[in-house]
Design a protein around this motif. Structure first.
Motif, PDB file in Angstrom:
ATOM      1  N   LYS A 178      10.478  -1.001  -7.193  1.00  0.00           N
ATOM      2  CA  LYS A 178      10.425  -1.536  -5.825  1.00  0.00           C
ATOM      3  C   LYS A 178      10.930  -2.965  -5.741  1.00  0.00           C
ATOM      4  O   LYS A 178      10.787  -3.598  -4.696  1.00  0.00           O
ATOM      5  CB  LYS A 178       8.972  -1.514  -5.337  1.00  0.00           C
ATOM      6  CG  LYS A 178       8.348  -0.123  -5.262  1.00  0.00           C
ATOM      7  CD  LYS A 178       8.238   0.342  -3.844  1.00  0.00           C
ATOM      8  CE  LYS A 178       7.397   1.600  -3.707  1.00  0.00           C
ATOM      9  NZ  LYS A 178       7.427   2.094  -2.322  1.00  0.00           N
ATOM     10  N   ASP A 199      10.390  -1.417   2.364  1.00  0.00           N
ATOM     11  CA  ASP A 199       9.881  -1.339   0.997  1.00  0.00           C
ATOM     12  C   ASP A 199      10.805  -0.400   0.230  1.00  0.00           C
ATOM     13  O   ASP A 199      10.482   0.756   0.001  1.00  0.00           O
ATOM     14  CB  ASP A 199       8.437  -0.812   1.057  1.00  0.00           C
ATOM     15  CG  ASP A 199       7.834  -0.631  -0.321  1.00  0.00           C
ATOM     16  OD1 ASP A 199       8.347  -1.231  -1.278  1.00  0.00           O
ATOM     17  OD2 ASP A 199       6.841   0.120  -0.423  1.00  0.00           O
ATOM     18  N   ALA A 248       0.851  -1.194   0.000  1.00  0.00           N
ATOM     19  CA  ALA A 248       0.000   0.000   0.000  1.00  0.00           C
ATOM     20  C   ALA A 248       0.882   1.239   0.000  1.00  0.00           C
ATOM     21  O   ALA A 248       1.837   1.335   0.771  1.00  0.00           O
ATOM     22  CB  ALA A 248      -0.907   0.000   1.224  1.00  0.00           C
ATOM     23  N   GLU A 301      11.638   2.756   3.307  1.00  0.00           N
ATOM     24  CA  GLU A 301      10.292   2.857   3.888  1.00  0.00           C
ATOM     25  C   GLU A 301      10.107   1.708   4.877  1.00  0.00           C
ATOM     26  O   GLU A 301       9.954   0.558   4.464  1.00  0.00           O
ATOM     27  CB  GLU A 301       9.209   2.751   2.791  1.00  0.00           C
ATOM     28  CG  GLU A 301       9.340   3.791   1.692  1.00  0.00           C
ATOM     29  CD  GLU A 301       8.228   3.702   0.641  1.00  0.00           C
ATOM     30  OE1 GLU A 301       7.479   2.715   0.618  1.00  0.00           O
ATOM     31  OE2 GLU A 301       8.129   4.649  -0.167  1.00  0.00           O
ATOM     32  N   GLU A 345       8.032  -0.679   7.181  1.00  0.00           N
ATOM     33  CA  GLU A 345       6.617  -1.055   7.091  1.00  0.00           C
ATOM     34  C   GLU A 345       6.303  -2.300   7.916  1.00  0.00           C
ATOM     35  O   GLU A 345       7.116  -3.214   8.028  1.00  0.00           O
ATOM     36  CB  GLU A 345       6.237  -1.339   5.619  1.00  0.00           C
ATOM     37  CG  GLU A 345       6.620  -0.180   4.724  1.00  0.00           C
ATOM     38  CD  GLU A 345       5.850  -0.081   3.425  1.00  0.00           C
ATOM     39  OE1 GLU A 345       4.941  -0.891   3.184  1.00  0.00           O
ATOM     40  OE2 GLU A 345       6.187   0.850   2.650  1.00  0.00           O
ATOM     41  N   PHE A 393       0.110  -1.540  -5.066  1.00  0.00           N
ATOM     42  CA  PHE A 393       0.988  -2.002  -6.149  1.00  0.00           C
ATOM     43  C   PHE A 393       1.563  -3.338  -5.729  1.00  0.00           C
ATOM     44  O   PHE A 393       1.221  -3.857  -4.659  1.00  0.00           O
ATOM     45  CB  PHE A 393       2.096  -0.967  -6.435  1.00  0.00           C
ATOM     46  CG  PHE A 393       2.944  -0.648  -5.253  1.00  0.00           C
ATOM     47  CD1 PHE A 393       4.128  -1.334  -5.030  1.00  0.00           C
ATOM     48  CD2 PHE A 393       2.570   0.335  -4.332  1.00  0.00           C
ATOM     49  CE1 PHE A 393       4.906  -1.048  -3.927  1.00  0.00           C
ATOM     50  CE2 PHE A 393       3.352   0.635  -3.237  1.00  0.00           C
ATOM     51  CZ  PHE A 393       4.521  -0.065  -3.031  1.00  0.00           C
TER      52      PHE A 393
HETATM   53 ZN    ZN Z   1       5.874   1.413   0.858  1.00  0.00          ZN
END
Ligand code: ZN
Length: 268
Positions: A160, A141, A66, A110, A112, A86
């Motif tokens: 990513k 991420d 997300a 990131e 998460e 995604f």
């Molecule tokens: Zn992320």
């Protein structure tokens, strides 16, 4: 392997071969495994170094993620009205301690909370969503923002998904632990400086709603992963921007679960 109070148990040995030593296979029989583990008790176990652990979910069929899912100040863009979702390709997954090559000078971080599906979920209601969760783990991420900048549609899937761009671990906190569903504190510390710090209470779409919304489109399989979004403090939003550099060490920690560490190197 299963962990209990810091010690690790070889599940294949302890179950006399009933369960596989491959962690991915466990999620297809998650409830049977969980009941067995509760019944027999796992004993004290032996210590294992985090760098010797692989990803706790090594080969999910699907990895959802997300974007824009935290209300924290400094977040990018306006809050979305529906979850922005995604995929990260499963080949990017690595364990809790990893060396990661930087494909460009614009790689961002990131921290998460990552959700592990434990029971197939198709169009589940929000109130039943947690019944489909095996547990939660810590994830990063990672994203190459230079590759994003070359794509007029701004898609995130390949940027990513470089090798090592989905570190997870060090283990899965099972969903029957009350802490797994509660408010969890996340932080990302980059080469000694705390860059991100918030709690999962700041999610715009909480885990249960993400599962309900995603499973309304794509049936989820046991052993799938869901990266649930990141709080503010990422590199692109800083002045000046702070992207990952050769020699950086990134520690991502979620209270009640544990931490993961990556060391970054320039060039593939
Ligand atoms: Zn992320």
């Amino acid at each position: 392997m299963a962990a209990r109070d810091g010690g690790f148990v070889d599940v294949a040995l302890a179950s006399d071969g009933r369960f596989d030593s491959d962690p991915q296979a466990i999620y297809d029989r998650w409830e049977e495994f969980r009941d067995w583990a509760h019944q027999v008790g796992l004993g004290d176990g032996a210590p294992v170094a985090p760098e010797d652990l692989g990803p706790p979910v090594p080969r999910p069929r699907q990895v959802f993620a997300a974007a824009l899912n935290y209300r924290s100040p400094g977040s990018v863009g306006a809050p979305p009205e529906v979850p922005v979702v995604f995929t990260k390709y499963p080949s990017c997954l690595v364990g809790p301690v990893a060396d990661v090559a930087l494909p460009s000078a614009l790689v961002d971080y990131e921290v998460e909370l990552v959700v592990v599906i434990g029971r197939p979920a198709a169009a589940v209601a929000e109130r039943e969503a947690w019944d489909h969760v095996a547990g939660v783990t810590v994830g990063q991420d990672l994203i190459d923002r230079e590759l994003v900048s070359h794509d007029p549609t701004g898609q995130l899937c390949l940027p990513k998904s470089f090798p090592g761009f989905g570190p997870t671990g060090p283990w899965v906190l099972t969903a029957d632990e009350p802490a797994a569903r509660g408010e969890l504190e996340l932080e990302a510390i980059l080469s000694g400086e705390r860059m991100q710090h918030d709690t999962t209470a700041a999610m715009i779409f909480p885990v249960a709603e993400l599962i309900a919304r995603i499973s309304a489109v794509c049936p989820l399989f046991a052993g799938d992963l869901l990266f649930s979004g990141t709080p503010s403090g990422i590199g692109i939003t800083r002045d000046p921007p702070r992207y990952l550099r050769d020699g950086d060490v990134l520690v991502s920690r979620i209270g009640g679960i544990g931490e993961i560490t990556q060391r970054f190197h320039a060039g593939p």
